[in-house]
Design a protein around this motif. Structure first.
Motif, PDB file in Angstrom:
ATOM      1  N   UNK A 244     128.931  -4.752   4.603  1.00 34.54           N
ATOM      2  CA  UNK A 244     127.895  -4.204   5.477  1.00 34.54           C
ATOM      3  C   UNK A 244     128.536  -3.449   6.629  1.00 34.54           C
ATOM      4  N   UNK A 245     127.761  -2.521   7.207  1.00 32.62           N
ATOM      5  CA  UNK A 245     128.266  -1.711   8.306  1.00 32.62           C
ATOM      6  C   UNK A 245     128.384  -2.493   9.614  1.00 32.62           C
ATOM      7  N   UNK A 246     127.571  -3.539   9.756  1.00 27.81           N
ATOM      8  CA  UNK A 246     127.579  -4.384  10.947  1.00 27.81           C
ATOM      9  C   UNK A 246     127.542  -5.843  10.512  1.00 27.81           C
ATOM     10  N   UNK A 247     127.899  -6.775  11.395  1.00 28.56           N
ATOM     11  CA  UNK A 247     127.868  -8.195  11.040  1.00 28.56           C
ATOM     12  C   UNK A 247     126.452  -8.770  11.056  1.00 28.56           C
ATOM     13  N   UNK A 248     125.651  -8.368  10.075  1.00 28.26           N
ATOM     14  CA  UNK A 248     124.261  -8.810   9.977  1.00 28.26           C
ATOM     15  C   UNK A 248     123.781  -8.639   8.541  1.00 28.26           C
ATOM     16  N   UNK A 249     122.992  -9.596   8.055  1.00 27.61           N
ATOM     17  CA  UNK A 249     122.438  -9.465   6.709  1.00 27.61           C
ATOM     18  C   UNK A 249     121.454  -8.305   6.631  1.00 27.61           C
ATOM     19  N   UNK A 250     120.929  -7.883   7.776  1.00 29.59           N
ATOM     20  CA  UNK A 250     119.989  -6.762   7.794  1.00 29.59           C
ATOM     21  C   UNK A 250     120.687  -5.411   7.900  1.00 29.59           C
ATOM     22  N   UNK A 251     121.997  -5.410   8.117  1.00 32.00           N
ATOM     23  CA  UNK A 251     122.739  -4.157   8.263  1.00 32.00           C
ATOM     24  C   UNK A 251     122.831  -3.420   6.926  1.00 32.00           C
TER      25      UNK A 251
ATOM     26  N   UNK B 216     135.250  -8.718   9.596  1.00 28.65           N
ATOM     27  CA  UNK B 216     135.445  -7.319   9.219  1.00 28.65           C
ATOM     28  C   UNK B 216     136.698  -7.296   8.358  1.00 28.65           C
ATOM     29  N   UNK B 217     136.566  -6.753   7.151  1.00 26.07           N
ATOM     30  CA  UNK B 217     137.660  -6.798   6.192  1.00 26.07           C
ATOM     31  C   UNK B 217     138.034  -5.394   5.726  1.00 26.07           C
ATOM     32  N   UNK B 218     139.258  -5.291   5.220  1.00 25.41           N
ATOM     33  CA  UNK B 218     139.686  -4.042   4.597  1.00 25.41           C
ATOM     34  C   UNK B 218     140.084  -4.346   3.159  1.00 25.41           C
ATOM     35  N   UNK B 219     139.875  -3.360   2.328  1.00 27.48           N
ATOM     36  CA  UNK B 219     140.204  -3.468   0.909  1.00 27.48           C
ATOM     37  C   UNK B 219     140.843  -2.162   0.483  1.00 27.48           C
ATOM     38  N   UNK B 220     141.918  -2.258  -0.277  1.00 28.85           N
ATOM     39  CA  UNK B 220     142.588  -1.049  -0.767  1.00 28.85           C
ATOM     40  C   UNK B 220     142.952  -1.226  -2.231  1.00 28.85           C
ATOM     41  N   UNK B 221     142.690  -0.182  -2.997  1.00 24.30           N
ATOM     42  CA  UNK B 221     143.128  -0.141  -4.394  1.00 24.30           C
ATOM     43  C   UNK B 221     143.640   1.267  -4.657  1.00 24.30           C
ATOM     44  N   UNK B 222     144.068   1.520  -5.872  1.00 20.12           N
ATOM     45  CA  UNK B 222     144.558   2.860  -6.204  1.00 20.12           C
ATOM     46  C   UNK B 222     143.436   3.893  -6.141  1.00 20.12           C
ATOM     47  N   UNK B 223     142.196   3.468  -6.419  1.00 16.77           N
ATOM     48  CA  UNK B 223     141.072   4.397  -6.461  1.00 16.77           C
ATOM     49  C   UNK B 223     140.354   4.539  -5.124  1.00 16.77           C
ATOM     50  N   UNK B 224     140.319   3.482  -4.319  1.00 16.96           N
ATOM     51  CA  UNK B 224     139.515   3.527  -3.105  1.00 16.96           C
ATOM     52  C   UNK B 224     140.064   2.598  -2.022  1.00 16.96           C
ATOM     53  N   UNK B 225     139.620   2.840  -0.815  1.00 17.43           N
ATOM     54  CA  UNK B 225     139.959   1.990   0.323  1.00 17.43           C
ATOM     55  C   UNK B 225     138.796   2.056   1.297  1.00 17.43           C
ATOM     56  N   UNK B 226     138.372   0.910   1.802  1.00 17.11           N
ATOM     57  CA  UNK B 226     137.279   0.902   2.770  1.00 17.11           C
ATOM     58  C   UNK B 226     137.283  -0.378   3.577  1.00 17.11           C
ATOM     59  N   UNK B 227     136.484  -0.371   4.633  1.00 17.83           N
ATOM     60  CA  UNK B 227     136.324  -1.552   5.470  1.00 17.83           C
ATOM     61  C   UNK B 227     134.836  -1.853   5.598  1.00 17.83           C
ATOM     62  N   UNK B 228     134.529  -3.078   5.971  1.00 15.31           N
ATOM     63  CA  UNK B 228     133.147  -3.476   6.178  1.00 15.31           C
ATOM     64  C   UNK B 228     133.075  -4.928   6.589  1.00 15.31           C
ATOM     65  N   UNK B 229     131.886  -5.386   6.894  1.00 14.99           N
ATOM     66  CA  UNK B 229     131.656  -6.765   7.316  1.00 14.99           C
ATOM     67  C   UNK B 229     131.162  -7.597   6.144  1.00 14.99           C
TER      68      UNK B 229
END
Length: 166
Positions: A40-47, A70-83
């Motif tokens: 999620x974009x923010x730390x909320x179930x409604x985000x 807030x976590x980050x994830x990286x793979x060969x195809x994509x990388x992103x962060x979110x809550x």
């Protein structure tokens, strides 16, 4: 003199390379412990949702806020962060298959009966004495599927908010 300056320069660079890891903040490694965790974009179930991660995926904690991370994830195809809710994560490295079981036979038998370790022996005794229990209602309840939209409506209408939510 020039050789002495070069040696000193090399010593400073090597010292810096070895010291930086000592002072760098290490990232906390976690794993997704649910079949699919919603980012999620923010730390909320409604985000707003910004992605999802599958069971067993390795993630890195960037920041923690109440029951969210807030976590980050990286793979060969994509990388992103979110809550992600902390309840969807574990420190334990998981098998790739979510159905893998690491419980002994006693734990499995108790769980099948709806009991866990430490439950009152009176409850277990009452269950074992009554062999004619009807679980049809429970079976029907387990088949019920509730969408995310219905869950959000329930939370919103009931004013059920976790700490840190808007």
């Amino acid at each position: 003199m020039s050789m002495r300056i070069q040696k000193l320069f090399l010593l400073v660079i090597l010292s810096t390379c070895f010291c930086i890891p000592l002072f760098a903040k290490s990232k906390k490694v976690m794993y997704i412990a649910v079949q699919q965790a919603v980012l999620r974009e923010k730390p909320s179930f409604r985000a707003k949702e910004s992605g999802s991660l599958d069971y067993g995926t390795q993630i890195f904690i960037i920041e923690e806020k109440d029951k969210w991370a807030k976590v980050s994830f990286e793979s060969e195809q994509e990388a992103f962060t979110g809550w992600i809710s902390k309840t969807a994560m574990t420190k334990k490295k998981l098998n790739e298959k979510p159905m893998a079981v690491s419980a002994d036979t006693k734990e499995i038998a108790l769980a099948g009966k709806g009991f866990g370790e430490g439950m009152d022996s009176e409850i277990e005794k009452a269950y074992s004495e009554n062999k004619n229990l009807d679980f049809k209602i429970l079976d029907k309840l387990e088949e019920t599927v509730i969408s995310e939209a219905e869950t959000v409506d329930f939370i919103t209408e009931g004013n059920l908010f976790l700490g840190g939510e808007e």
